[in-house]
Design an enzyme around this catalytic site. Sequence first.
Site, PDB file in Angstrom:
ATOM      1  CG  HIS A 169     -43.606  48.559  -0.810  1.00  0.00           C
ATOM      2  ND1 HIS A 169     -44.086  49.168  -1.933  1.00  0.00           N
ATOM      3  CD2 HIS A 169     -43.260  47.304  -1.194  1.00  0.00           C
ATOM      4  CE1 HIS A 169     -44.047  48.318  -2.950  1.00  0.00           C
ATOM      5  NE2 HIS A 169     -43.546  47.183  -2.535  1.00  0.00           N
ATOM      6  CG  ASP A 196     -44.745  52.228  -3.074  1.00  0.00           C
ATOM      7  OD1 ASP A 196     -45.473  51.350  -2.563  1.00  0.00           O
ATOM      8  OD2 ASP A 196     -43.649  52.547  -2.588  1.00  0.00           O
ATOM      9  CG  HIS A 197     -48.338  47.096  -4.373  1.00  0.00           C
ATOM     10  ND1 HIS A 197     -47.000  46.814  -4.325  1.00  0.00           N
ATOM     11  CD2 HIS A 197     -48.925  46.246  -3.498  1.00  0.00           C
ATOM     12  CE1 HIS A 197     -46.798  45.837  -3.457  1.00  0.00           C
ATOM     13  NE2 HIS A 197     -47.947  45.471  -2.933  1.00  0.00           N
TER      14      HIS A 197
HETATM   15  C1  BG6 Z   1     -43.431  43.733  -3.710  1.00  0.00           C
HETATM   16  C2  BG6 Z   1     -42.140  43.035  -3.435  1.00  0.00           C
HETATM   17  O1  BG6 Z   1     -43.208  45.058  -4.112  1.00  0.00           O
HETATM   18  O2  BG6 Z   1     -44.230  43.723  -2.535  1.00  0.00           O
HETATM   19  C3  BG6 Z   1     -42.380  41.627  -2.947  1.00  0.00           C
HETATM   20  O3  BG6 Z   1     -41.344  43.011  -4.606  1.00  0.00           O
HETATM   21  C4  BG6 Z   1     -43.317  41.627  -1.761  1.00  0.00           C
HETATM   22  O4  BG6 Z   1     -41.154  40.994  -2.606  1.00  0.00           O
HETATM   23  C5  BG6 Z   1     -44.567  42.440  -2.080  1.00  0.00           C
HETATM   24  O5  BG6 Z   1     -43.659  40.299  -1.464  1.00  0.00           O
HETATM   25  C6  BG6 Z   1     -45.442  42.590  -0.856  1.00  0.00           C
HETATM   26  O6  BG6 Z   1     -46.652  43.138  -1.246  1.00  0.00           O
HETATM   27  P1  BG6 Z   1     -48.009  42.790  -0.479  1.00  0.00           P
HETATM   28  O7  BG6 Z   1     -49.024  43.650  -1.132  1.00  0.00           O
HETATM   29  O8  BG6 Z   1     -48.229  41.333  -0.668  1.00  0.00           O
HETATM   30  O9  BG6 Z   1     -47.751  43.145   0.953  1.00  0.00           O
END
Ligand code: BG6
Length: 495
Positions: A244, A181-182
């Site tokens: 997230h 979950d980045h």
């Molecule tokens: C991803 C989603 O997990 O997270 C995307 O699939 C989203 O739809 C993205 O745009 C948002 O990540 P960040 O790091 O750009 O806030």
Amino acid sequence: LTPQPTVFIIFGGTGDLAWRKLAPALYNLYLDGWMPDHFSIIGTGRTQLSDEQFREKLLEGIDKFSRSGKAKPEQWETFSKNIYYQVSDLKDEKTYQELGSRIESYEAEWNQKADLIYYLAVAPNFFPIIAENIAKKCPSEGLDRTRIVIEKPFGHDLESAKALNAQLQNIFDEKQIYRIDHYLGKETVQNIMAFRFANSLLEPIWNRNYIDHVQISVTEQLGVEDRGGYYDGAGAMRDMIQNHILQLLCLIAMEPPINLDADEIRNRRVDVLRSMRRFDADAIRFGAVRGQYGHGWIEGKEVPGYRQEPEVNPESNTETFAAVKFFVDNWRWQGVPFYVRTGKHLSQSASVISIQFKNVPHSIFPAESAENWQQNRLIFSIQPEMSIRLQMQAKRPGLEMTLNPVDLVFDYSGTYAGKPPEAYETLLLDTMLGDQTLFMRSDQVEAAWELIMPILHAWGNKKSLSFPNYSAGSWGPENAEALIAQDGFHWFTLP
Ligand code: BG6
């Protein structure tokens, strides 16, 4: 602390993630001295490419996306010698046999066994077949040596997530499975734990007695871009809230862990999900709002509505916006609403958590001195601004006693030089070091699905007649305002 010799195998090596995130992250880890003396990165894909062509493609991604800027020729030269490409058919056993022999040849060359990281940057329907074949044909024995990394979406609903967990756990031990979950790897997100648990000031007031409500907003100006094919089957609830946003909520609401052990922290996070109030029909009606963008304007540029996006069903019922009011039914949080919202093609890109404290019990200031009265607020700004702010009331300079809200600010850019590591750097290094703290355990994934399933059912069963219900470039559907206004609050945005 440096990782052991490692072979890093990327399934989906020619894909967007490898290009945009994985290669720049590995390269920056290399520049910062985190890569082991011996390592190999093998990208696999269907396209016919030579090692050299694959390296060039990754270099293009690094030049474009790396936080340290364009690669310097000498450094790239030594780094890229470790990159290889293998044409592959994921359904063919030969692919895995070949990978197996490559791994053995590196180990022979290094005269050492390597840690093996299998990174699945491919569509989820390939997860089981890859996992099975790795187990059969590639070296995967030894708990400490082999890890499998999985990108979201982790299941489409509770049932499919459980099935996927069961399939993977049949082959690998939970300790070998790294579900990404980045958001958990983001620098500002990691700081929520540091800020909460390394300061004595907050804990006494971190509860229902002092906190009025919490807001988590993850708004994006981007639309679905070229991901219509995936997104139309997912929607904002599955794409952002299930993972997230609920993880951010867990970090705000979790009890203090007794130490930094991965499972201790993951236990505290899953406790939150387990304490969250279940949704019945009324809670869905009054506490969950969905939206879909129509045609509009983003920063002066005209953009089409969601239903006109490539690979999107022209009658799509998929939500590109979701707002939900959650409750955590435990001793600490009873009665404190947690409002969350997320959406595509909104007015601003910002991920912000706002903790609003209760009003003073008795104001000694006459009404006219407190025109700008604001309750105290603690704001974690995750991106693009990276800061933590405490909003206080103070006296405006002058001969009269006039109150004015001011911010005590910890701003990353003013405090530290240089750009902090990207989420993927942290997460890839942790994978190499075998630290699962920032990864999703099977029970967390399932608990999050379980919580939102009633909303997904309700929305899936009933087509929204009002879609599209917000214009691209706005703040989302009107009902989202009403969701929070009915309790007397407003959505918070940074100026
Ligand atoms: C991803 C989603 O997990 O997270 C995307 O699939 C989203 O739809 C993205 O745009 C948002 O990540 P960040 O790091 O750009 O806030």
